[in-house]
Design a protein around this motif. Structure first.
Motif, PDB file in Angstrom:
ATOM      1  N   THR A  13      10.825  45.953  -5.673  1.00 35.22           N
ATOM      2  CA  THR A  13       9.879  44.554  -5.807  1.00 35.22           C
ATOM      3  C   THR A  13       8.600  44.571  -5.230  1.00 35.22           C
ATOM      4  N   GLY A  14       8.163  45.357  -4.651  1.00 35.01           N
ATOM      5  CA  GLY A  14       6.842  45.347  -3.912  1.00 35.01           C
ATOM      6  C   GLY A  14       5.861  46.470  -4.160  1.00 35.01           C
ATOM      7  N   ILE A  15       6.303  47.402  -4.430  1.00 36.97           N
ATOM      8  CA  ILE A  15       5.408  48.736  -5.114  1.00 36.97           C
ATOM      9  C   ILE A  15       5.621  49.045  -6.147  1.00 36.97           C
ATOM     10  N   LEU A  16       4.776  49.822  -6.656  1.00 36.10           N
ATOM     11  CA  LEU A  16       4.519  50.470  -8.253  1.00 36.10           C
ATOM     12  C   LEU A  16       5.681  51.797  -8.462  1.00 36.10           C
ATOM     13  N   THR A  17       5.754  52.343  -7.185  1.00 36.48           N
ATOM     14  CA  THR A  17       6.868  53.412  -7.118  1.00 36.48           C
ATOM     15  C   THR A  17       8.172  53.036  -7.369  1.00 36.48           C
ATOM     16  N   GLU A  18       8.880  53.806  -8.395  1.00 39.74           N
ATOM     17  CA  GLU A  18      10.153  53.823  -8.501  1.00 39.74           C
ATOM     18  C   GLU A  18      10.920  54.676  -7.804  1.00 39.74           C
ATOM     19  N   PRO A  19      12.121  54.334  -7.119  1.00 39.61           N
ATOM     20  CA  PRO A  19      12.948  55.260  -6.479  1.00 39.61           C
ATOM     21  C   PRO A  19      13.839  56.137  -7.582  1.00 39.61           C
ATOM     22  N   PRO A  20      14.179  57.450  -7.152  1.00 35.29           N
ATOM     23  CA  PRO A  20      14.207  57.873  -5.756  1.00 35.29           C
ATOM     24  C   PRO A  20      12.656  58.460  -5.353  1.00 35.29           C
ATOM     25  N   VAL A  21      12.380  58.419  -4.202  1.00 28.91           N
ATOM     26  CA  VAL A  21      10.982  58.877  -3.820  1.00 28.91           C
ATOM     27  C   VAL A  21      11.478  60.234  -3.246  1.00 28.91           C
ATOM     28  N   ASP A  22      10.549  61.282  -3.482  1.00 29.43           N
ATOM     29  CA  ASP A  22      10.591  62.644  -2.875  1.00 29.43           C
ATOM     30  C   ASP A  22      10.004  62.358  -1.425  1.00 29.43           C
ATOM     31  N   ILE A  23      10.704  62.058  -0.516  1.00 23.14           N
ATOM     32  CA  ILE A  23      10.063  62.001   0.924  1.00 23.14           C
ATOM     33  C   ILE A  23       9.396  63.274   1.579  1.00 23.14           C
ATOM     34  N   ASP A  24       9.953  64.429   1.189  1.00 24.09           N
ATOM     35  CA  ASP A  24       9.141  65.350   1.615  1.00 24.09           C
ATOM     36  C   ASP A  24       7.854  65.739   0.775  1.00 24.09           C
ATOM     37  N   GLU A  25       7.710  65.484  -0.542  1.00 25.69           N
ATOM     38  CA  GLU A  25       6.498  65.415  -1.259  1.00 25.69           C
ATOM     39  C   GLU A  25       5.472  64.336  -0.900  1.00 25.69           C
ATOM     40  N   ARG A  26       6.109  63.424  -0.637  1.00 27.24           N
ATOM     41  CA  ARG A  26       5.223  62.105  -0.262  1.00 27.24           C
ATOM     42  C   ARG A  26       4.558  62.450   1.115  1.00 27.24           C
ATOM     43  N   ALA A  27       5.276  62.976   2.080  1.00 24.68           N
ATOM     44  CA  ALA A  27       5.031  63.415   3.402  1.00 24.68           C
ATOM     45  C   ALA A  27       3.657  64.312   3.349  1.00 24.68           C
ATOM     46  N   VAL A  28       3.729  65.054   2.297  1.00 27.66           N
ATOM     47  CA  VAL A  28       2.641  66.220   2.355  1.00 27.66           C
ATOM     48  C   VAL A  28       1.457  65.373   1.860  1.00 27.66           C
ATOM     49  N   GLN A  29       1.694  64.485   0.927  1.00 24.45           N
ATOM     50  CA  GLN A  29       0.566  63.696   0.295  1.00 24.45           C
ATOM     51  C   GLN A  29      -0.004  63.053   1.384  1.00 24.45           C
ATOM     52  N   PHE A  30       0.631  62.259   2.074  1.00 30.48           N
ATOM     53  CA  PHE A  30       0.206  61.304   3.267  1.00 30.48           C
ATOM     54  C   PHE A  30      -0.528  62.217   4.226  1.00 30.48           C
ATOM     55  N   ALA A  31      -0.116  63.284   4.507  1.00 33.74           N
ATOM     56  CA  ALA A  31      -0.516  64.185   5.549  1.00 33.74           C
ATOM     57  C   ALA A  31      -1.962  64.634   4.982  1.00 33.74           C
ATOM     58  N   ARG A  32      -1.981  64.926   3.735  1.00 32.27           N
ATOM     59  CA  ARG A  32      -3.409  65.506   3.132  1.00 32.27           C
ATOM     60  C   ARG A  32      -4.499  64.448   3.121  1.00 32.27           C
ATOM     61  N   THR A  33      -4.153  63.178   3.281  1.00 31.60           N
ATOM     62  CA  THR A  33      -5.024  62.060   3.167  1.00 31.60           C
ATOM     63  C   THR A  33      -4.687  61.070   4.203  1.00 31.60           C
ATOM     64  N   ALA A  34      -4.279  61.591   5.447  1.00 30.57           N
ATOM     65  CA  ALA A  34      -4.245  60.811   6.329  1.00 30.57           C
ATOM     66  C   ALA A  34      -5.416  60.101   7.124  1.00 30.57           C
ATOM     67  N   ALA A  35      -6.588  60.599   6.794  1.00 32.05           N
ATOM     68  CA  ALA A  35      -7.726  59.925   7.163  1.00 32.05           C
ATOM     69  C   ALA A  35      -8.107  58.385   6.492  1.00 32.05           C
ATOM     70  N   GLY A  36      -7.510  58.557   5.306  1.00 26.66           N
ATOM     71  CA  GLY A  36      -7.484  56.956   4.752  1.00 26.66           C
ATOM     72  C   GLY A  36      -6.353  56.382   4.879  1.00 26.66           C
ATOM     73  N   SER A  37      -5.712  56.394   5.914  1.00 26.08           N
ATOM     74  CA  SER A  37      -4.671  55.479   6.166  1.00 26.08           C
ATOM     75  C   SER A  37      -4.696  54.650   7.686  1.00 26.08           C
ATOM     76  N   VAL A  38      -3.993  53.393   7.646  1.00 21.28           N
ATOM     77  CA  VAL A  38      -3.930  52.487   8.830  1.00 21.28           C
ATOM     78  C   VAL A  38      -2.831  52.248   8.933  1.00 21.28           C
ATOM     79  N   VAL A  39      -2.084  52.292  10.209  1.00 23.15           N
ATOM     80  CA  VAL A  39      -0.690  52.035  10.368  1.00 23.15           C
ATOM     81  C   VAL A  39      -0.623  50.892  11.377  1.00 23.15           C
ATOM     82  N   ALA A  40       0.660  50.165  10.913  1.00 23.12           N
ATOM     83  CA  ALA A  40       0.909  49.046  11.907  1.00 23.12           C
ATOM     84  C   ALA A  40       2.071  49.260  12.623  1.00 23.12           C
TER      85      ALA A  40
END
Length: 76
Positions: A13-40
């Motif tokens: 309902t909230g984001i455009l990505t449909e499951p299933p999400v490849d968590i390992d692949e997404r983790a690599v992507q987030f790690a590669r672009t971590a400078a562009g992230s802010v977390v709560a």
């Protein structure tokens, strides 16, 4: 970040990505672009994030999500 992303995607309902999400692949992507992230974080747990990166078309993409239990409580 990838696990929270997958959980929110699973709601379908909230984001455009449909499951299933490849968590390992997404983790690599987030790690590669971590400078562009802010977390709560609350009580040592990641509850939301704002992620920005340049798209392949040369403009910025912004994505935000907040875990279900924390929506409406301020982290967004």
């Amino acid at each position: 970040m990838a696990e929270l992303f997958a959980a929110v995607a699973g709601e379908r309902t909230g984001i455009l990505t449909e499951p299933p999400v490849d968590i390992d692949e997404r983790a690599v992507q987030f790690a590669r672009t971590a400078a562009g992230s802010v977390v709560a974080v609350a009580d040592g747990q990641l509850i939301g994030m704002l992620h920005m990166e340049a798209s392949r078309y040369g403009f910025g993409e912004i994505g935000m999500l907040v875990g279900r239990d924390w929506r409406g409580r301020g982290p967004g």
